[in-house]
Scaffold this motif. Structure first.
Motif, short mmCIF file in Angstrom:
data_model
loop_
_atom_site.label_atom_id
_atom_site.label_comp_id
_atom_site.label_asym_id
_atom_site.label_seq_id
_atom_site.Cartn_x
_atom_site.Cartn_y
_atom_site.Cartn_z
N TYR A 60 0.83 -1.20 0.00
CA TYR A 60 0.00 0.00 0.00
C TYR A 60 0.87 1.25 0.00
N CYS A 61 1.94 1.24 0.80
CA CYS A 61 2.85 2.39 0.84
C CYS A 61 3.50 2.61 -0.52
N GLU A 62 3.89 1.54 -1.16
CA GLU A 62 4.49 1.66 -2.50
C GLU A 62 3.48 2.23 -3.49
N GLU A 63 2.21 1.85 -3.32
CA GLU A 63 1.17 2.39 -4.20
C GLU A 63 0.99 3.89 -3.98
N ALA A 123 1.64 5.84 12.91
CA ALA A 123 2.16 6.80 11.93
C ALA A 123 3.67 6.74 11.83
N ILE A 124 4.34 6.46 12.94
CA ILE A 124 5.79 6.31 12.91
C ILE A 124 6.18 5.06 12.13
N THR A 125 5.45 3.97 12.36
CA THR A 125 5.69 2.75 11.60
C THR A 125 5.42 2.97 10.12
N ALA A 126 4.33 3.68 9.81
CA ALA A 126 4.02 3.99 8.42
C ALA A 126 5.10 4.85 7.79
N SER A 127 5.65 5.78 8.56
CA SER A 127 6.76 6.61 8.05
C SER A 127 7.93 5.73 7.65
N LEU A 130 7.30 4.02 4.47
CA LEU A 130 7.35 4.95 3.35
C LEU A 130 8.76 5.47 3.08
N GLY A 131 9.70 5.12 3.95
CA GLY A 131 11.07 5.60 3.78
C GLY A 131 11.25 7.04 4.20
N ILE A 132 10.44 7.48 5.17
CA ILE A 132 10.48 8.87 5.64
C ILE A 132 11.13 8.92 7.02
N MET A 179 12.32 2.61 14.84
CA MET A 179 11.96 2.77 13.43
C MET A 179 12.91 3.70 12.67
N GLY A 180 13.81 4.37 13.39
CA GLY A 180 14.72 5.31 12.75
C GLY A 180 14.03 6.58 12.28
N VAL A 181 13.04 7.04 13.06
CA VAL A 181 12.25 8.20 12.69
C VAL A 181 12.35 9.27 13.77
#
Length: 352
Positions: A60-63, A123-127, A130-132, A179-181
């Motif tokens: 989904y993130c890649e999409e 949201a942190i995991t989603a970041s 997403l490579g953010i 997560m490195g965020v």
């Protein structure tokens, strides 16, 4: 030094039920058409973004990234301003902030807070997916109702508030570290982290956590009569995100910083579209470039007078014109006489 990325646009003020602001595909096309190269995403807005899915599905993130890039923009960061606000809510604001939460936890402050913590972690995991590397949020507030010391604050009240605030955020900061965020708290009135001093009070209580960082927005400093340029030097190592927003402060004999309970149009301090306020963005962008800011210049459009679509288009051009393409050579290289170690010693009168 490196050139600041941008312009980008925070989509929170534009998402709506009307096209082109009601879907990820159409709003990213619109942003690119306005001249933006990136978008900052309000993670709570299901019309644009499915937070739970982004935290659990790499495809989904890649999409999301693919659609955005096809339309001409990058995803710069995710935001949990509304959910972060609910990590810490003073009871005086319970009802006002309940609308930020999911319906199933409204009216239940304990459940609401647990939901907010989980939302920020998602949201942190989603970041990460997403490579953010940076995430925008609010700190929330327990002490804000006591911002003015009347009645006299009992000893320990503020310390207790900040101890609790740090206790609530520490597990989130630790998750961000895994997560490195970087978590970037917007320094913002209404939050317990509303200036440099309060940021430092919090930072100390989370043991100078590496992931505890700052979202810099000069408009909030104008409305507090703070040195918004000096602030960049003070916190250069902690400023990981940049909102480009303008403001003006015009005190009169009748009102000042507190605003006299007036509407935004009638307040002494009010947010303005870029270029219509008092922020010296020439100085701001110069200082950010000199301090090697490695991030995006993100327009957060808020203005009590101008139409948002006009503000968005003008904002893209404004930021584009203010971004400094940093030099990789010294301006006086043409006068380089050429030296070596022996020549340097002779010039200083040092015997070989």
């Amino acid at each position: 030094m490196q050139t600041i990325k941008g312009p980008a646009l925070f989509l929170a003020q534009f998402a709506s039920d009307d096209a082109p602001f009601n879907s990820w595909d159409s709003i990213t096309k619109w942003a690119a058409d306005c001249g933006y190269k990136g978008v900052q995403v309000p993670s709570w807005d299901a019309r644009l973004f499915d937070l739970a899915r982004a935290a659990s599905s790499q495809s989904y993130c890649e999409e999301l990234v693919g659609v955005a890039r096809e339309n001409g923009v990058e995803i710069t960061e995710l935001s949990t301003h509304l959910q972060g606000q609910l990590v810490a809510v003073h009871p005086a604001y319970d009802e006002a902030f309940d609308g930020f939460a999911a319906p199933q936890v409204r009216g239940n402050p304990k459940a609401r807070q647990a939901w907010a913590v989980e939302q920020v972690k998602l949201a942190i995991t989603a970041s990460y997916n997403l490579g953010i590397a940076s995430h925008a949020t609010f700190s929330g507030a327990l002490a804000w109702p006591y911002i003015y010391p009347w009645p006299q604050r009992p000893p320990g009240l503020i310390d207790t508030a900040f101890d609790e605030l740090a206790k609530r955020w520490r597990p989130i900061l630790d998750h961000a570290d895994q997560m490195g965020v970087d978590i970037c708290y917007e320094i913002h009135p209404g939050e317990d982290l509303h200036d440099g001093v309060t940021f430092e009070m919090f930072l100390e209580r989370v043991d100078n956590h590496a992931r505890c960082n700052m979202l810099y927005d000069p408009s909030h400093f104008v409305l507090q009569c703070l040195d918004y340029v000096g602030h960049i030097d003070d916190y250069a190592e902690r400023i990981k995100m940049f909102h480009v927003k303008d403001a003006e402060f015009n005190p009169t004999s009748k009102q000042g910083v507190y605003g006299g309970y007036q509407s935004w149009v009638d307040r002494a301090g009010r947010f303005r579209s870029l270029g219509d306020g008092q922020v010296d963005f020439g100085k701001v962008f110069s200082k950010m470039a000199a301090n090697n800011f490695d991030g995006w210049a993100v327009v957060e459009w808020e203005c009590c007078l101008k139409h948002p679509e006009d503000g968005a288009r003008e904002g893209a051009a404004f930021v584009r014109d203010h971004i400094i393409r940093v030099t990789d050579t010294a301006f006086d290289d043409f006068a380089d006489g050429g030296t070596d170690d022996e020549a340097n010693k002779r010039m200083l009168g040092i015997a070989s």
